[in-house]
Scaffold this active site. Structure first.
Site, PDB file in Angstrom:
ATOM      1  N   GLU A 154      73.266  33.218  39.990  1.00 30.36           N
ATOM      2  CA  GLU A 154      73.445  32.594  40.992  1.00 30.36           C
ATOM      3  C   GLU A 154      74.157  31.268  40.926  1.00 30.36           C
ATOM      4  OE1 GLU A 154      71.236  32.216  44.930  1.00 30.36           O
ATOM      5  OE2 GLU A 154      73.155  30.977  45.622  1.00 30.36           O
TER       6      GLU A 154
ATOM      7  N   LYS B  27      63.414  31.733  50.225  1.00 32.93           N
ATOM      8  CA  LYS B  27      64.144  31.835  48.848  1.00 32.93           C
ATOM      9  C   LYS B  27      65.032  31.145  47.935  1.00 32.93           C
ATOM     10  CE  LYS B  27      69.038  33.480  47.329  1.00 32.93           C
ATOM     11  NZ  LYS B  27      69.988  32.570  46.912  1.00 32.93           N
TER      12      LYS B  27
ATOM     13  N   ASP C  23      58.104  41.821  35.542  1.00 32.98           N
ATOM     14  CA  ASP C  23      58.025  41.834  36.390  1.00 32.98           C
ATOM     15  C   ASP C  23      58.222  41.523  37.755  1.00 32.98           C
ATOM     16  OD1 ASP C  23      58.149  43.740  39.016  1.00 32.98           O
ATOM     17  OD2 ASP C  23      57.124  45.019  37.901  1.00 32.98           O
TER      18      ASP C  23
ATOM     19  N   HIS D 288      76.927  23.127  46.013  1.00 29.77           N
ATOM     20  CA  HIS D 288      76.532  24.156  46.002  1.00 29.77           C
ATOM     21  C   HIS D 288      77.913  25.448  45.463  1.00 29.77           C
ATOM     22  CE1 HIS D 288      75.669  28.066  45.379  1.00 29.77           C
ATOM     23  NE2 HIS D 288      75.973  28.665  46.940  1.00 29.77           N
TER      24      HIS D 288
END
Ligand SMILES: CC(C)(COP(=O)([O-])OP(=O)([O-])OC[C@H]1O[C@@H](n2cnc3c(N)ncnc32)[C@H](O)[C@@H]1OP(=O)([O-])[O-])[C@@H](O)C(=O)NCCC(=O)NCCSC(=O)C[C@@](C)(O)CC(=O)[O-]
Ligand SMILES: NC(=O)C1=CN([C@@H]2O[C@H](COP(=O)(O)OP(=O)(O)OC[C@H]3O[C@@H](n4cnc5c(N)ncnc54)[C@H](OP(=O)(O)O)[C@@H]3O)[C@@H](O)[C@H]2O)C=CC1
Length: 420
Positions: free
Chosen positions: A79, A259, A275, A372
């Site tokens: 991202e 998030k 993991d 962004h």
């Protein structure tokens, strides 16, 4: 599906050929899959039905000062703007003295779940009385962790329903994440319980709700350090504290807030070979620990300072799993100058909090799109076919036009090419 029987028993070239024979891919596409590979033996050993190695970019987050030590932090993410934001958040915190981090204990929990129980309280008592025997059995099932100074530490019994209980084994897994070692120990104890107490075992497995492996990271920023142009630091701090409150009140916002935190956490977890599904599952369960899903971090105003705090389970390892076999992980551990798993947990949590600060700072000032989207536009330019040397020109022109759709981008690219 025809042609895919015993696919896992075929060699890699045959697997690729089958994709062409079955008209799933063209020869050229299959060639691209094969070309993407970096290390056949590694890939083919790590997973099943192996085709190729899928790559993600890795970059460095800067400015992280944690307990007085400055770090270079490798992050693996797809991202745009995540690494810029992580570095930005850390820069704000560095100006104010850096992050402080704490790991109280590093223990993993595994469950043996018993079903068809007739008298749960009596059975729970009986099992608890056998704690020493069960801990010994667990340690005998994985003796090497005992010689490393770890091993089974506690046994607890929880009644889940009148007919179901969970026998929880708590293990010091040292530098490992511990899933495999715990599962071995649990299966040994389950066998004993079945034989000695004639109980019905439903399943035995590590729990990813790693509540005995918590890390807490904090920071304190004098509000004046948050000033942005005309907007006072006090105003920005007040709005960040309000955004934090919102994430405690509303699960819709809390999910997005978290998030943002996981943008940073996952990227370092992946770079460290750990993991990330385990970390994600544990983090979100912890966010819902008091029966409402909430933001994992909080930001509060106290005496002219914006005080941030993030606590979550982070069962991370410096050995075992893919950590020990992926060569880039070793290099990333060197970049981090990592001493042990506790230090890795502190770093990852600090990146989560730094990432969160940057996102909230952007949200309550310019809005997310300005910073962004500027970085995301590079991906848009590539997606419409811009060559590396054309990307920055396309981005500049899209920004100037203020239209961020692919049709406009294509038109801009055509114009640039037409002008040559
Ligand atoms: C993108 C910035 C940092 C620009 O922010 P800015 O204020 O324009 O940046 P700046 O030019 O003032 O630079 C400040 C520092 O940021 C870093 N920085 C700045 N630019 C770069 C770059 N290109 N590459 C690497 N690092 C960069 C760098 O450390 C720089 O310091 P310097 O080194 O110049 O002294 C800011 O707008 C920001 O942090 N935005 C947040 C972006 C974000 O969170 N992205 C994730 C995707 S959105 C999402 O998934 C989560 C979200 C937002 O929904 C979560 C939520 O809602 O809570
Ligand atoms: N629910 C879940 O999350 C599950 C996850 N998994 C997967 O399990 C893997 C993690 O399991 P884990 O047991 O950690 O990994 P491994 O099975 O790779 O075991 C780690 C091994 O590392 C060795 N080791 C070397 N040095 C140390 C040290 N200092 N401290 C501790 N161990 C050391 C130990 O073996 P020795 O002493 O013999 O050298 C230990 O058994 C991950 O790949 C995870 O994805 C698997 C099942 C379920």
């Amino acid at each position: 599906m025809n042609g895919f029987s015993k696919y896992y028993q075929k060699d890699r070239q045959t697997r690729l050929n089958i994709l062409v024979e079955q008209q799933k891919l063209s020869s050229a596409e299959v060639e691209k899959l094969a070309q993407a590979e970096l290390d056949f033996e590694l890939g083919d050993t790590m997973i099943e039905n192996y085709l190729t190695q899928y790559q993600l970019p890795e970059g460095l987050a800067l400015n992280y000062v944690i307990d007085g030590k400055e770090y270079l932090i490798p992050m693996v993410t797809e991202e745009p703007s995540v690494i810029a934001a992580a570095s930005h958040g850390a820069q704000l915190v560095k100006k104010s003295g850096g992050f402080k981090a704490q790991v109280k204990e590093r223990l993993m929990i595994g469950q043996i779940v018993l079903e068809q129980v007739s008298d749960a309280p009596t059975l729970a008592k009986k099992i608890k009385q056998q704690q020493d025997k069960l801990l010994t059995l667990a340690n005998e099932a994985h003796p090497s962790i005992v010689s490393r100074g770890g091993g089974a530490r506690e046994l607890n019994v929880r009644i889940l329903a009148p007919d179901m209980l969970s026998v929880d084994l708590v293990v010091d897994v040292k530098e490992a994440m511990g899933a495999n070692m715990l599962n071995t120990m649990l299966e040994a104890c389950a066998k004993y319980l079945e034989e000695e107490l004639a109980v019905e075992v439903l399943l035995s497995i590590l729990s990813n709700y790693a509540t005995r492996c918590l890390v807490k990271v904090t920071c304190e920023l004098p509000v004046e350090n948050l000033t942005k142009g005309e907007i006072s630091g006090a105003k920005i701090a007040q709005k960040i504290a309000s955004a934090s409150r919102l994430a405690q009140l509303d699960p819709y916002r809390a999910t997005t807030h978290n998030k943002g935190i996981m943008n940073g956490i996952d990227a370092v977890v992946i770079a460290s070979g750990n993991d990330w599904r385990a970390v994600e599952a544990g983090a979100h369960a912890y966010a819902a620990r008091d029966e409402q899903y909430r933001g994992l971090s909080t930001w509060k105003l106290k005496g002219g300072k914006l005080c941030g705090e993030l606590e979550l389970p982070l069962p991370l390892a410096t050995v075992g799993g893919s950590v020990s076999i992926v060569p880039l992980v070793k290099i990333n551990q060197r970049l981090l100058e990592l001493e042990d798993a506790k230090e890795l947990e502190k770093i990852v949590a600090a990146v989560g909090l730094g990432q969160n600060l940057a996102a909230l700072y952007a949200l309550v000032t310019d809005g997310i799109q300005k910073g962004h989207m500027k970085l995301q536009l590079k991906s848009l330019a590539v997606s419409i076919g811009a060559k590396p040397q054309e990307v920055s020109q396309v981005v500049e022109k899209i920004l100037a036009k203020k239209a961020r759709d692919s049709a406009t981008a294509q038109q801009i690219l055509a114009e640039i090419r037409g002008n040559k």
